[in-house]
Design a protein around this motif. Sequence first.
Motif, mmCIF file in Angstrom:
data_model
loop_
_atom_site.group_PDB
_atom_site.id
_atom_site.type_symbol
_atom_site.label_atom_id
_atom_site.label_comp_id
_atom_site.label_asym_id
_atom_site.label_seq_id
_atom_site.Cartn_x
_atom_site.Cartn_y
_atom_site.Cartn_z
ATOM 1 N N ALA A 88 0.837 -1.201 0.000
ATOM 2 C CA ALA A 88 0.000 0.000 0.000
ATOM 3 C C ALA A 88 0.866 1.243 0.000
ATOM 4 C CB ALA A 88 -0.898 -0.009 1.232
ATOM 5 N N ARG A 89 0.182 2.390 -0.021
ATOM 6 C CA ARG A 89 0.903 3.656 0.102
ATOM 7 C C ARG A 89 0.061 4.593 0.951
ATOM 8 N NH1 ARG A 89 0.983 4.237 -5.710
ATOM 9 N NH2 ARG A 89 3.223 4.341 -5.448
ATOM 10 N N GLN A 90 0.738 5.510 1.595
ATOM 11 C CA GLN A 90 0.070 6.507 2.417
ATOM 12 C C GLN A 90 -0.711 7.466 1.518
ATOM 13 O OE1 GLN A 90 -0.060 6.378 5.795
ATOM 14 N NE2 GLN A 90 1.014 4.453 5.450
ATOM 15 N N LEU A 127 -8.076 3.949 -1.514
ATOM 16 C CA LEU A 127 -8.356 2.528 -1.697
ATOM 17 C C LEU A 127 -7.587 1.687 -0.674
ATOM 18 C CD1 LEU A 127 -8.340 2.163 -5.594
ATOM 19 C CD2 LEU A 127 -10.319 2.254 -4.071
ATOM 20 N N CYS A 128 -6.392 2.137 -0.326
ATOM 21 C CA CYS A 128 -5.600 1.449 0.693
ATOM 22 C C CYS A 128 -6.278 1.553 2.051
ATOM 23 C CB CYS A 128 -4.185 2.014 0.750
ATOM 24 S SG CYS A 128 -3.270 1.835 -0.801
ATOM 25 N N ASP A 137 4.995 -0.519 2.665
ATOM 26 C CA ASP A 137 4.851 0.747 1.947
ATOM 27 C C ASP A 137 5.568 0.637 0.604
ATOM 28 O OD1 ASP A 137 4.831 3.347 0.980
ATOM 29 O OD2 ASP A 137 5.694 4.232 2.789
ATOM 30 N N ILE A 138 4.796 0.699 -0.452
ATOM 31 C CA ILE A 138 5.345 0.546 -1.798
ATOM 32 C C ILE A 138 6.402 1.604 -2.109
ATOM 33 C CG2 ILE A 138 3.546 1.918 -2.936
ATOM 34 C CD1 ILE A 138 3.710 -0.134 -5.249
ATOM 35 N N VAL A 140 -1.973 -0.616 -6.453
ATOM 36 C CA VAL A 140 -2.165 -0.534 -5.009
ATOM 37 C C VAL A 140 -3.607 -0.207 -4.659
ATOM 38 C CG1 VAL A 140 0.210 0.018 -4.406
ATOM 39 C CG2 VAL A 140 -1.383 1.859 -4.860
ATOM 40 N N PRO A 141 -4.089 -0.770 -3.598
ATOM 41 C CA PRO A 141 -3.443 -1.763 -2.747
ATOM 42 C C PRO A 141 -3.435 -3.143 -3.401
ATOM 43 C CG PRO A 141 -5.680 -1.435 -2.002
ATOM 44 C CD PRO A 141 -5.447 -0.453 -3.126
#
Length: 72
Positions: A3-5, A9-10, A32-33, A46-47
């Motif tokens: 995922a990413r901050q 969607l994450c 964290d990607i 992502v996610p």
Amino acid sequence: MVARQGCHLCDEARAIIARVVAETGDSFAEVDIDADPELARYTEEVPVTFVDGRQHDYWRVDEGRLRAALQA
């Protein structure tokens, strides 16, 4: 989960995964990607969720499908 901050969607996936693993007794880890260059191949997906080391879903997590996969 990859995922990413700042990814809505994450955020949704986190909530679904947390709910399912609380029911099944499983656990999950998040990566964290943007902190791992080797994960760049997933940047458009992502996610991304994995079950038993295999890619399970991307973009959206289907709660029923995840629950079934974890119970299999």
